[in-house]
Design an enzyme around this catalytic site. Structure first.
Site, PDB file in Angstrom:
ATOM      1  N   ARG A 257      52.415  66.019   2.133  1.00  0.00           N
ATOM      2  CA  ARG A 257      52.551  67.466   2.221  1.00  0.00           C
ATOM      3  C   ARG A 257      51.199  68.157   2.431  1.00  0.00           C
ATOM      4  NH1 ARG A 257      56.885  70.693   0.972  1.00  0.00           N
ATOM      5  NH2 ARG A 257      58.068  68.894   1.657  1.00  0.00           N
TER       6      ARG A 257
ATOM      7  N   TYR B 142      50.484  71.032   5.187  1.00  0.00           N
ATOM      8  CA  TYR B 142      49.873  72.336   4.928  1.00  0.00           C
ATOM      9  C   TYR B 142      48.607  72.523   5.772  1.00  0.00           C
ATOM     10  CZ  TYR B 142      52.922  72.577   0.817  1.00  0.00           C
ATOM     11  OH  TYR B 142      54.007  72.608  -0.033  1.00  0.00           O
TER      12      TYR B 142
ATOM     13  N   TYR C 249      58.988  82.809   3.167  1.00  0.00           N
ATOM     14  CA  TYR C 249      60.054  83.365   2.344  1.00  0.00           C
ATOM     15  C   TYR C 249      59.555  83.745   0.959  1.00  0.00           C
ATOM     16  CZ  TYR C 249      60.682  78.601   0.453  1.00  0.00           C
ATOM     17  OH  TYR C 249      60.505  77.377  -0.116  1.00  0.00           O
TER      18      TYR C 249
END
Lengths: 249, 114
Positions: free
Chosen positions: A74, A78, A100
């Site tokens: 991850r 990013y 979001y």
């Protein structure tokens, strides 16, 4: 993107906005204007209606989804997202990154992109938005000012074991992903959640009420709320989007 | 059957997700929806089943209805979203600095000569 009037090299910019949880009623006018007026819109949202609304507001919108992959580290994802945002700004585009919830809450790429664009001498800002915590406060009637509030990502809380004030409210984010490193919930979440509850039982006692909460992204639909006691033997498996909350006393 | 239901019971291709988008774009419709959700949805052409689903207010029920709409539309299918949760990725522990070699023991002082 070229500045035809001045003849100068185009100067890009960045606005990082949040969609809120319910994009139909929580997208702020400022965020909407940023999406509509950007040369490029890059987005990451948690429900399909939000993706549809962003696509409707900007035909130039593109999802960050392509940067994710099963098993992919991850941190690499990013880094690639931030690199993409910054590269588009440096190329002269007015970029809007739409994330979001609140774009700065549990969203490393937004903060990092703003910092890097500013370091490059170009304008960048983040607009506040409605986060899941804001929805939780409203839906559960929790006032952070009453007892104070402690807020941790669930895996961090379990691993680091920070000091806890049992009289203050506690919010643990992403309990449905506790211990997961691959980006998807696995059956291992259930036993890990049980261990987390055992830890909380040591801190709060077995009669303390716990709420598993998931804000609704749809107008009219109610938040998903499951109430249980820390001493309950039959524990549910929290949903991927669930937040755990223990109110203060 | 009330008039709104009768109207909504006709065959319709109206979608809940389209109605949600309209709520975001039309403040007057949103205000009316808050006052009369059943009436606004019926007027938008949603079926009685769709209206019941939204009015029930069950998050999973509404999510299923929306997801089915997206899955049935080849254009919208590409907008189906998988929530991407933040992964707790602690920074790797820095490699420990190699310990400097022990300085050689100083030679023992010679005992004083008698």
């Amino acid at each position: 993107m070229a500045d035809a009037r001045s003849g100068r090299a185009p100067r890009g910019s960045l606005v990082v906005v949040g969609t809120g949880i319910d994009v139909t009623t929580q997208l702020t006018p400022g965020a909407r204007a940023a999406i509509e007026n950007a040369d490029e819109v890059l987005y990451l949202v948690a429900d399909s209606v939000a993706a549809l609304r962003i696509a409707a507001l900007s035909p130039r919108a593109r999802s960050f989804d392509e940067f994710y992959g099963p098993g992919k580290d991850r941190r690499q994802t990013y880094a690639e997202i931030v690199d993409e945002i910054v590269a588009r700004v440096l190329a002269g585009a007015h970029v809007c990154a739409a994330l979001y919830g609140h774009p700065g809450v549990f969203a490393y790429p937004g903060h990092e992109a703003v910092a890097r664009v500013r370091t490059a001498g170009l304008p960048a800002r983040m607009l506040p938005a409605v986060s899941a915590l804001d929805c939780l406060v409203a839906d559960l009637g929790l006032d952070p000012g009453r007892t104070g509030i402690q807020s941790y990502e669930a895996t961090y809380f379990f691993d680091r074991r920070p000091p806890v004030d049992p009289d203050a409210a506690l919010v643990l984010w992403q309990v449905g992903m506790i211990g997961e490193a691959g980006g998807a919930a696995t059956p291992a979440v259930k036993p890990r959640f049980r261990l987390l509850v055992e830890r909380l039982r040591e801190l709060y006692g077995e009669t303390r009420e716990v709420v598993l909460y998931e804000a609704s992204p749809y107008p009219g639909a109610q938040a998903a709320v499951t109430r249980l006691r820390l001493g309950d033997g039959d524990l549910p498996t929290p949903s991927v989007l669930a937040t755990l909350c223990i109110n203060g006393r | 059957m009330v008039a709104a239901e009768a109207m909504a019971a006709t065959t319709t291709t109206a979608r809940v997700s389209d109605f949600f988008l309209r709520l975001g774009d039309e403040p007057e419709l949103l205000a009316e929806h808050i006052r009369d959700p059943e009436g606004t949805m019926a007027a938008a052409g949603l079926s009685s089943e769709q209206i019941r689903t939204v009015l029930a207010g069950d998050l999973e029920g509404v999510r299923s209805a929306v997801d089915e709409e997206f899955a049935a539309d080849p254009v919208r299918r590409r907008l189906i979203v998988t929530p991407r949760m933040v992964i707790h990725t602690p920074k790797p522990e820095p490699e420990p600095e190699p310990e400097p070699p022990e300085p050689p023991e100083p030679p023992e002082p010679e005992p004083p000569k008698p």
